[in-house]
Design a protein around this motif. Structure first.
Motif, PDB file in Angstrom:
ATOM      1  N   THR A 123      -6.160   2.387   4.040  1.00 49.90           N
ATOM      2  CA  THR A 123      -6.219   3.912   3.142  1.00 49.90           C
ATOM      3  C   THR A 123      -5.857   5.156   4.310  1.00 49.90           C
ATOM      4  OG1 THR A 123      -7.983   2.842   1.954  1.00 49.90           O
ATOM      5  CG2 THR A 123      -7.610   5.209   1.722  1.00 49.90           C
ATOM      6  N   THR A 169      -2.400   4.621   5.683  1.00 52.18           N
ATOM      7  CA  THR A 169      -1.020   4.969   4.559  1.00 52.18           C
ATOM      8  C   THR A 169      -0.999   6.197   4.099  1.00 52.18           C
ATOM      9  OG1 THR A 169      -1.745   2.628   3.657  1.00 52.18           O
ATOM     10  CG2 THR A 169      -0.345   4.019   2.204  1.00 52.18           C
ATOM     11  N   ARG A 170      -2.063   7.113   4.176  1.00 51.15           N
ATOM     12  CA  ARG A 170      -1.853   8.287   3.732  1.00 51.15           C
ATOM     13  C   ARG A 170      -1.631   9.257   4.777  1.00 51.15           C
ATOM     14  NH1 ARG A 170      -7.683   8.839   0.345  1.00 51.15           N
ATOM     15  NH2 ARG A 170      -6.813   7.839  -1.528  1.00 51.15           N
ATOM     16  N   LEU A 229      -1.256   2.317  -3.314  1.00 52.56           N
ATOM     17  CA  LEU A 229      -2.389   2.016  -2.539  1.00 52.56           C
ATOM     18  C   LEU A 229      -3.554   0.795  -2.890  1.00 52.56           C
ATOM     19  CD1 LEU A 229      -3.854   2.690   0.360  1.00 52.56           C
ATOM     20  CD2 LEU A 229      -4.823   4.548  -1.054  1.00 52.56           C
ATOM     21  N   ALA A 262       0.836  -1.177   0.089  1.00 45.71           N
ATOM     22  CA  ALA A 262       0.038   0.157   0.115  1.00 45.71           C
ATOM     23  C   ALA A 262       0.989   1.147   0.086  1.00 45.71           C
ATOM     24  CB  ALA A 262      -1.086   0.086   1.090  1.00 45.71           C
ATOM     25  N   PRO A 271      -0.730   8.685  -4.755  1.00 49.36           N
ATOM     26  CA  PRO A 271      -0.253   7.553  -3.966  1.00 49.36           C
ATOM     27  C   PRO A 271       1.137   8.272  -3.225  1.00 49.36           C
ATOM     28  CG  PRO A 271       0.387   7.437  -6.190  1.00 49.36           C
ATOM     29  CD  PRO A 271      -0.666   8.255  -6.051  1.00 49.36           C
TER      30      PRO A 271
END
Ligand SMILES: Nc1nc2c(c(=O)[nH]1)N[C@H]1C(S)=C(S)[C@@H](COP(=O)(O)O)O[C@H]1N2
Ligand SMILES: [Mo]
Length: 538
Positions: free
Chosen positions: A144, A147-148, A100, A96, A170
């Motif tokens: 999500t 990761t962000r 992602l 990811a 990404p």
């Protein structure tokens, strides 16, 4: 040891990214545990996936697991699934970070596996997919977000334009031409990760607690008042119990009774909710509940239950005093058709067990049991009701957590273990086991009791013989017989001479048949051969 720049970059980026994946996985599992509290305890993916693995495990592997781990095989399985999930989640986190969508695809795969596991169980219950679906959604959202939120910020020059123009961009890949990437572990990130871990732990703990409250059957079991048997077990004659240290007791206490089943979590059915349906090739379907069943005249019988997977000399056998209702009476009430040669019993967790109708109707004490050694059935042994048929291995007779009996034929239906390579019909083979001395024991000179148990359920044991090395077979002394449906203790007093010795035993049943010396494995219908040990006398 100094890390190479590449290793340092991986430690700084992929390590934390893997942690994102693991936390997303933990949140998904926690969400499933929580949701399962509103569906069924058995609906959590941890159970449905494990159960599917059990159902699909090739026979050889399953035998290996039982042999190596005994009844701890389920714990080992759960640890293995946990470890696999951990690794997969870590990989998803790293994926990811780079793309992602690739991480989300990984979550999607887990989602498909868990949904498939939930719907493919034999006990398929529609709502079981809900925890799997919610877990997938939570996993995807958490991945999500984490990761962000923890992505390496882009170099200052790019930030303003790209970040606002494309919030879905990404995160920078580790290959970004950034000579000194900004530190990955910031205080904000730490708070975020701790928050996610805390949320997962809390959600899972509350979910488990709710499951325990909602599916508490111990209270139901404690409230059961067992009926007084109309036909109590005849008192065993004096001398069923020989006084030899190390010898298995005639009656196995419930706490020591072996447990063999495919249930990853013990099915939880409250006595008040329990129902049994007898249907199929019958004139009149019967539906009964716990109050109605226990109001019928009850019989109490000593029966020795044995598992077909018990190797020669093995522990998967036990003797208990069962309290229940004669199954033959129920079948006659239902008007079972003469052509229905097989009874399929189904448990609440989808196990199917096929029993010859003739065995149930031939006068032996086949029963639907609700009491074991004076107590309501323990949960692990089938509470509230199970089947017991003297003389047949458990997998063809002793359905625990039973909810259904269908009269059918052997041609029309294969029970659970049959396509897995086990015989459709399996009477218990005559066998005997030395309990003392133990294999490889070092013994003192003098008189040594060689003692154990022998069984030939429903035929009865007529003799046990002992052989030292290649000497002639000697008759052992038998304990008094309780019934032909129970095992029988024996002892042989041996004047031990110095040196290494081989000891073997063999039993003869009351039809006159002596157990065979030929060694065959447990599959497909029970092990044969003489239990043999080696000892040294000094
Ligand atoms: N529902 C259900 N009943 C089951 C099984 C099972 O896997 N599920 N295993 C059978 C087998 S193989 C045996 S040997 C006996 C064991 O009963 P116990 O665990 O009470 O000793 O239960 C039988 N009944
Ligand atoms: Mo078994």
């Amino acid at each position: 040891m100094p890390l190479s720049p590449a290793a340092r970059r991986i430690a700084r980026t992929d390590g934390p990214a893997a942690l994102n994946g693991i936390l997303a996985g933990a949140l998904a599992v926690a969400a499933a545990e929580f949701t399962a509290a509103f569906v069924r305890r058995e609906a959590t993916p941890l159970v449905t996936v494990g159960q599917s693995v059990i159902d699909r495990t090739p026979q050889g592997l399953k035998e290996f697991a039982i042999r190596e781990f005994g009844t701890k095989d389920k714990l080992v399985l759960q640890l293995a699934i946990g470890a696999a999930l951990l690794v997969f989640a870590a990989v998803i986190g790293v994926l990811a970070r780079h793309r992602l969508w690739a991480g989300l695809a990984g979550i999607g795969i887990l989602g498909v596996v868990t949904v498939a596991a939930a719907v493919s169980r034999p006990a398929d219950q529609g709502p079981d997919v809900i925890p799997a679906l919610i877990a997938t959604a939570v996993g995807a959202a958490a991945l999500t977000y984490l990761t962000r939120a923890t992505a390496t910020p882009r170099p200052a020059t790019e930030t303003a334009s790209t970040a606002t123009a494309d919030p879905d961009a990404p995160p920078a890949t580790p290959d970004s031409p950034s000579p000194t990437p900004p530190p990955y572990a910031t205080p904000r990130r730490r708070t975020l990760l701790l928050g996610a871990a805390g949320a997962a732990a809390l959600l899972a703990a509350v979910g488990r607690q709710l499951q325990n409250l909602r599916f508490d059957v111990s209270k139901s079991r404690d409230a059961v008042v067992l009926p007084v048997p109309a036909a109590p077990a005849p008192a065993p004659p004096a001398g069923t119990e020989l006084a030899v240290p190390g010898l298995t007791p005639h009656t196995t206490p419930n706490a020591d009774f072996y447990r063999i089943d495919t249930a990853l979590v013990v099915p939880k059915i409250r006595a008040e909710d329990w129902k049994l349906r007898i249907h199929g090739m019958v004139d009149r379907e019967i539906e009964t509940d716990f109050a109605a069943l226990t109001a019928r005249p009850a019989i109490e019988r000593d029966v020795t239950l044995a598992c077909v997977s018990n190797p020669v000399g093995g522990p998967y056998i036990g003797n208990a005093r069962w309290l229940g209702v004669r199954l033959a009476d129920l079948l006659r009430e239902a008007g079972v058709h003469p052509g229905a040669d097989q009874l399929i019993s189904r448990s609440s967790d989808g196990m199917t067990i096929g029993t010859p109708t003739a065995a149930v109707l031939d006068g032996r004490d086949a029963m639907l049991a609700f009491g074991m050694n004076g107590e309501p059935l323990p949960l692990r042994h089938g509470f509230p009701v199970r089947m017991i048929v003297p003389g047949l291995y458990g997998y063809v007779s002793a359905c625990k957590w039973i909810v259904e009996i269908e009269a059918t034929t052997f041609t029309d239906y294969d029970a659970y273990w049959v396509p897995r390579g086990w015989s459709a019909q399996a009477p218990i083979k005559t066998q005997s086991r030395i309990d003392t001395p133990k294999n490889m024991a070092k013994l003192p000179l003098g008189r040594i009791p060689i003692a154990g148990v022998a069984w030939a359920q429903h035929r009865g044991i007529a003799a046990v013989e002992v052989q030292i090395d290649d000497e002639p077979w000697q008759q052992a002394e038998l304990a008094a017989q309780d019934t032909t449906d129970t095992w029988r203790q024996f002892v042989y007093h041996w004047d031990a001479r110095p040196g290494p010795h081989r000891i073997r035993i063999r039993a003869t049943d009351q039809t006159g048949a002596t157990q065979t010396e030929e060694e065959v494995d447990v599959a497909p219908n029970g092990a044969t051969g003489y239990h043999t040990i080696a000892v040294t006398v000094t």
